[in-house]
Design a protein around this motif. Structure first.
Motif, PDB file in Angstrom:
ATOM      1  N   ASN A 444      38.994  30.889  30.952  1.00  0.00           N
ATOM      2  CA  ASN A 444      38.008  31.675  30.856  1.00  0.00           C
ATOM      3  C   ASN A 444      36.735  30.767  30.763  1.00  0.00           C
ATOM      4  O   ASN A 444      35.576  30.827  31.121  1.00  0.00           O
ATOM      5  CB  ASN A 444      37.710  32.775  30.188  1.00  0.00           C
ATOM      6  CG  ASN A 444      38.521  34.024  30.385  1.00  0.00           C
ATOM      7  OD1 ASN A 444      39.030  34.147  31.533  1.00  0.00           O
ATOM      8  ND2 ASN A 444      39.253  35.045  29.556  1.00  0.00           N
ATOM      9  N   LYS A 445      37.059  29.797  29.759  1.00  0.00           N
ATOM     10  CA  LYS A 445      35.686  28.695  29.696  1.00  0.00           C
ATOM     11  C   LYS A 445      35.448  28.041  31.013  1.00  0.00           C
ATOM     12  O   LYS A 445      34.493  27.998  31.223  1.00  0.00           O
ATOM     13  CB  LYS A 445      36.474  27.530  28.633  1.00  0.00           C
ATOM     14  CG  LYS A 445      36.880  28.052  27.327  1.00  0.00           C
ATOM     15  CD  LYS A 445      35.415  28.394  26.544  1.00  0.00           C
ATOM     16  CE  LYS A 445      36.243  28.577  25.081  1.00  0.00           C
ATOM     17  NZ  LYS A 445      34.980  28.908  24.334  1.00  0.00           N
ATOM     18  N   VAL A 446      36.491  27.707  31.819  1.00  0.00           N
ATOM     19  CA  VAL A 446      36.362  27.394  33.169  1.00  0.00           C
ATOM     20  C   VAL A 446      35.314  28.343  33.948  1.00  0.00           C
ATOM     21  O   VAL A 446      34.470  28.054  34.947  1.00  0.00           O
ATOM     22  CB  VAL A 446      37.377  26.749  33.705  1.00  0.00           C
ATOM     23  CG1 VAL A 446      37.270  26.163  35.129  1.00  0.00           C
ATOM     24  CG2 VAL A 446      38.110  25.612  32.851  1.00  0.00           C
ATOM     25  N   ARG A 447      35.973  29.211  34.035  1.00  0.00           N
ATOM     26  CA  ARG A 447      35.836  30.636  35.195  1.00  0.00           C
ATOM     27  C   ARG A 447      34.272  31.101  34.714  1.00  0.00           C
ATOM     28  O   ARG A 447      33.497  31.239  35.620  1.00  0.00           O
ATOM     29  CB  ARG A 447      36.785  31.503  35.061  1.00  0.00           C
ATOM     30  CG  ARG A 447      37.956  31.156  35.683  1.00  0.00           C
ATOM     31  CD  ARG A 447      38.961  32.464  35.760  1.00  0.00           C
ATOM     32  NE  ARG A 447      38.888  33.570  36.465  1.00  0.00           N
ATOM     33  CZ  ARG A 447      38.863  33.766  37.790  1.00  0.00           C
ATOM     34  NH1 ARG A 447      39.235  32.558  38.414  1.00  0.00           N
ATOM     35  NH2 ARG A 447      38.431  34.797  38.246  1.00  0.00           N
ATOM     36  N   GLY A 454      25.261  36.045  36.311  1.00  0.00           N
ATOM     37  CA  GLY A 454      25.151  37.467  35.874  1.00  0.00           C
ATOM     38  C   GLY A 454      26.613  38.134  36.040  1.00  0.00           C
ATOM     39  O   GLY A 454      26.950  39.329  35.838  1.00  0.00           O
ATOM     40  N   LYS A 455      27.428  37.367  36.666  1.00  0.00           N
ATOM     41  CA  LYS A 455      28.829  37.802  36.926  1.00  0.00           C
ATOM     42  C   LYS A 455      29.818  37.075  35.990  1.00  0.00           C
ATOM     43  O   LYS A 455      31.087  37.017  36.166  1.00  0.00           O
ATOM     44  CB  LYS A 455      29.189  37.409  38.345  1.00  0.00           C
ATOM     45  CG  LYS A 455      28.450  37.946  39.216  1.00  0.00           C
ATOM     46  CD  LYS A 455      28.652  39.560  39.557  1.00  0.00           C
ATOM     47  CE  LYS A 455      27.963  40.155  40.499  1.00  0.00           C
ATOM     48  NZ  LYS A 455      28.151  41.552  40.946  1.00  0.00           N
ATOM     49  N   GLU A 456      29.429  36.532  34.871  1.00  0.00           N
ATOM     50  CA  GLU A 456      30.391  35.875  33.988  1.00  0.00           C
ATOM     51  C   GLU A 456      31.591  36.638  33.289  1.00  0.00           C
ATOM     52  O   GLU A 456      32.646  36.335  33.167  1.00  0.00           O
ATOM     53  CB  GLU A 456      29.578  35.354  32.880  1.00  0.00           C
ATOM     54  CG  GLU A 456      28.432  34.090  33.051  1.00  0.00           C
ATOM     55  CD  GLU A 456      27.573  34.628  33.745  1.00  0.00           C
ATOM     56  OE1 GLU A 456      26.557  33.623  34.036  1.00  0.00           O
ATOM     57  OE2 GLU A 456      27.166  35.739  33.947  1.00  0.00           O
ATOM     58  N   ALA A 457      31.193  37.969  33.181  1.00  0.00           N
ATOM     59  CA  ALA A 457      32.396  38.883  32.648  1.00  0.00           C
ATOM     60  C   ALA A 457      33.190  39.245  33.480  1.00  0.00           C
ATOM     61  O   ALA A 457      34.461  39.296  33.354  1.00  0.00           O
ATOM     62  CB  ALA A 457      31.428  40.160  31.768  1.00  0.00           C
ATOM     63  N   ARG A 477      40.880  25.836  42.639  1.00  0.00           N
ATOM     64  CA  ARG A 477      39.495  26.027  42.750  1.00  0.00           C
ATOM     65  C   ARG A 477      38.399  25.116  41.882  1.00  0.00           C
ATOM     66  O   ARG A 477      37.403  24.905  42.557  1.00  0.00           O
ATOM     67  CB  ARG A 477      39.153  27.445  42.198  1.00  0.00           C
ATOM     68  CG  ARG A 477      39.577  28.664  42.749  1.00  0.00           C
ATOM     69  CD  ARG A 477      39.554  30.066  42.323  1.00  0.00           C
ATOM     70  NE  ARG A 477      40.490  30.340  41.392  1.00  0.00           N
ATOM     71  CZ  ARG A 477      41.494  31.135  41.355  1.00  0.00           C
ATOM     72  NH1 ARG A 477      41.448  31.931  42.780  1.00  0.00           N
ATOM     73  NH2 ARG A 477      42.241  31.313  40.468  1.00  0.00           N
ATOM     74  N   GLU A 478      39.024  24.809  40.956  1.00  0.00           N
ATOM     75  CA  GLU A 478      38.298  23.899  40.033  1.00  0.00           C
ATOM     76  C   GLU A 478      38.180  22.321  40.310  1.00  0.00           C
ATOM     77  O   GLU A 478      37.154  21.671  40.456  1.00  0.00           O
ATOM     78  CB  GLU A 478      38.676  23.964  38.627  1.00  0.00           C
ATOM     79  CG  GLU A 478      38.002  23.172  37.679  1.00  0.00           C
ATOM     80  CD  GLU A 478      36.265  23.586  37.435  1.00  0.00           C
ATOM     81  OE1 GLU A 478      35.511  22.561  37.202  1.00  0.00           O
ATOM     82  OE2 GLU A 478      36.164  24.615  37.675  1.00  0.00           O
TER      83      GLU A 478
END
Length: 541
Positions: A444-447, A454-457, A477-478
């Motif tokens: 989640n740190k990366v995502r 505004g879409k972090e959650a 992806r990363e």
């Protein structure tokens, strides 16, 4: 930005060769020079130069990007057979012998520095130990890349001073033992930071050692997985918590050229420069991932858009990984719009269109659009159904607009070999394998960093979502195109499975034996062991 000046040393090669001997005579770098403090320092610097044989080069990219689930071959260029796993990929493949030879030269340069360090006078003892730790970090990395590619191979930890035809393949276990010992020495004796950007540091050694333990857990038959995964988890946690590294707020800024190459996310990078005298073959990654934009209406080749080799084409798997409603990495990884640099009148979408400089001339929206929508556009619309081996979304993280002209191959970007986003993903994978909580938090740190504002959650996952396949998807992806993928798939025992699923040009040919590369024929031919034993080829080649 200070760069380490890399030197090549003719006296420090694993095998003798005439052209290198001539270079030695020109520079007067006789063997006794490396018994002096300046010579020792130059040997250390010279060891770094051999990393340029693999990172951001045709051989390194071909052996790590091709033949995976992420990338297949485009229309042009050499070594398509590396992607396709045909019988042409054999022991005579030049990129194999080039990498093998260069890395053993690097190993022998490192061995020379280590062996001769004890007799060096006039150099501070602490600094000398630090320099030995640097070359052990590099020697470990040479062997780590080699053992993953080739399996058992010659293990030499002392200077070779004369040509020899004696060579034996050490076991994978012995090679990993040497790698771990070198990196543990590096961790114990390297500083947290260096005055010269690009020199090895303690966190760089910890990051690499974590990756080694993660890999040894599955690739060394004698390894004990729980211990290996715990070490990988602990070492990666050290890097994440004990230093000042942090993820940049914008994924795209990680790859900004120039001053952006030194940033808070970079743990260790391979140095390139705009100085042709010290740049070697340069960073070539900028050419391989580009589509054939330069013959399209309104376009000609320019520096900003790059020199398109059309070598690596992203698979449908890769292009479908991103939920673009919340994940910004598709838009930041792939070039979608091209602007006219060759004004004129062209036939586009069945009508005559006059394009001025700066007008949109091509758009790759990444989704299918209705025919009537496309017909309204005064520029080409290249949807996924129109992708070919020449036209496809180009990866832009390696574009090099600072090249002096449109034909220059020797790029000047540093190659970001270790960065913090991967450290999070290493720890996540180790925690998953240990059955411990916390893998989702690492991912989640990366995502969250990758989220559309505004879409972090919406980007967050739970531990229940984490599987090995999810981690592989997230690594793609990363870390797309960053020379990890072939190694990732071999380490996780997913190479054959995923290539068959996602790489159409390779799926019919890949076999279980392709988890190793063929031993270079040069090495086999020049080996005549005193005990009569042969230097055996890997199975399947």
């Amino acid at each position: 930005m200070k760069k380490i000046i890399f030197l090549c040393f003719a006296a420090l090669v694993f095998q003798s060769c005439a052209d290198m001997l001539e270079e030695k005579n020109r520079t007067k770098a006789v063997p006794s020079y490396f018994d002096t403090a300046p010579g020792f320092e130059d040997a250390v610097k010279g060891t770094y130069s051999y990393m340029r044989s693999f990172y951001a080069t045709e051989r390194g990219m071909s052996l790590s990007v091709f033949g995976t689930d992420e990338y297949t071959n485009g229309s042009d260029g050499s070594f398509k057979f590396v992607n396709q796993y045909t019988s042409q990929f054999d022991s005579r493949t030049t990129i194999l012998s080039e990498l093998w030879t260069d890395f053993y030269r690097g190993i022998n340069t490192a061995n020379t520095a280590v062996d001769r360090s004890e007799n060096i006078v006039g150099l501070d003892a602490t600094l000398k130990t630090q320099r030995v730790a640097e070359v052990k970090f590099l020697r470990a990395q040479f062997y780590f890349i080699l053992v993953q590619l080739f399996g058992p191979l010659p293990l030499t930890l002392h200077e070779t001073t004369a040509a020899s035809t004696e060579a034996h393949r050490a076991s994978v276990t012995d090679i990993y033992t040497a790698i771990v010992e070198d990196l543990e020495f590096a961790v114990a004796n390297l500083p947290a930071t260096q005055p010269n950007w690009g020199r090895a540091t303690k966190p760089a050694a910890q990051h690499l050692l974590a990756r080694v333990h993660l890999t040894r857990a599955t690739m060394d038959p004698s390894a004990t997985p729980p211990d290996e995964y715990q070490k990988a988890a602990d070492l990666s946690n050290e890097v994440l918590t004990k230093y000042s590294f942090k993820l940049l707020t914008d994924y795209a800024k990680v790859f900004e050229q120039g001053s952006g190459e030194i940033n808070d996310e970079v743990i260790w990078s391979v140095q390139y420069t705009s100085d042709p005298l010290t740049n070697g073959g340069g960073n070539n990654a900028h050419v391989f991932f580009l589509m054939e934009y330069d013959v399209q209406p309104g376009m000609m080749r320019d520096i900003a858009n790059g020199r398109p080799f059309k070598r690596f084409k992203p698979t449908n798997y890769t292009l479908g990984l991103y939920d673009r409603s919340k994940d910004s990495r598709y838009d930041k990884n792939f070039k979608q719009v091209y602007y006219c640099n060759k004004p004129g009148t062209y036939t586009i979408n069945g009508k005559s269109v006059t394009l001025a400089t700066g007008d949109t001339t091509m758009w790759l929206p990444g989704v299918e659009l209705a025919a009537d929508v496309i017909a309204q556009k005064n520029f080409q619309v290249i949807t996924p159904s129109k992708y070919t081996e020449k036209l496809f979304p180009a990866l832009r993280k390696y574009l090099d607009p600072l090249r002096p002209d449109v034909t220059t191959f020797e790029g000047s970007r540093d190659f970001l070999a270790f960065r913090l986003a991967e450290t999070y993903l290493i720890r996540a994978e180790a925690l998953l394998q240990l059955g411990q909580p916390g893998a989702a938090d690492m991912i989640n740190k990366v995502r969250r960093r990758a989220a559309v504002p505004g879409k972090e959650a919406d980007m967050e996952i739970t531990d229940g979502d984490v599987t090995l396949d999810f981690i592989l998807d997230e690594r793609s992806r990363e870390l797309l195109g960053e020379q990890h993928r072939w190694f990732d798939l071999v380490r996780t025992k997913k190479l054959v499975e995923r290539v068959k699923l996602y790489n159409t040009q390779a799926k019919d040919n890949i076999k279980d034996t392709n988890v190793l590369r063929p031993i270079p024929q040069d090495q086999i031919d020049r080996t005549t062991n005193s005990d009569g034993s042969a230097f055996l080829q890997n199975p399947g080649y």
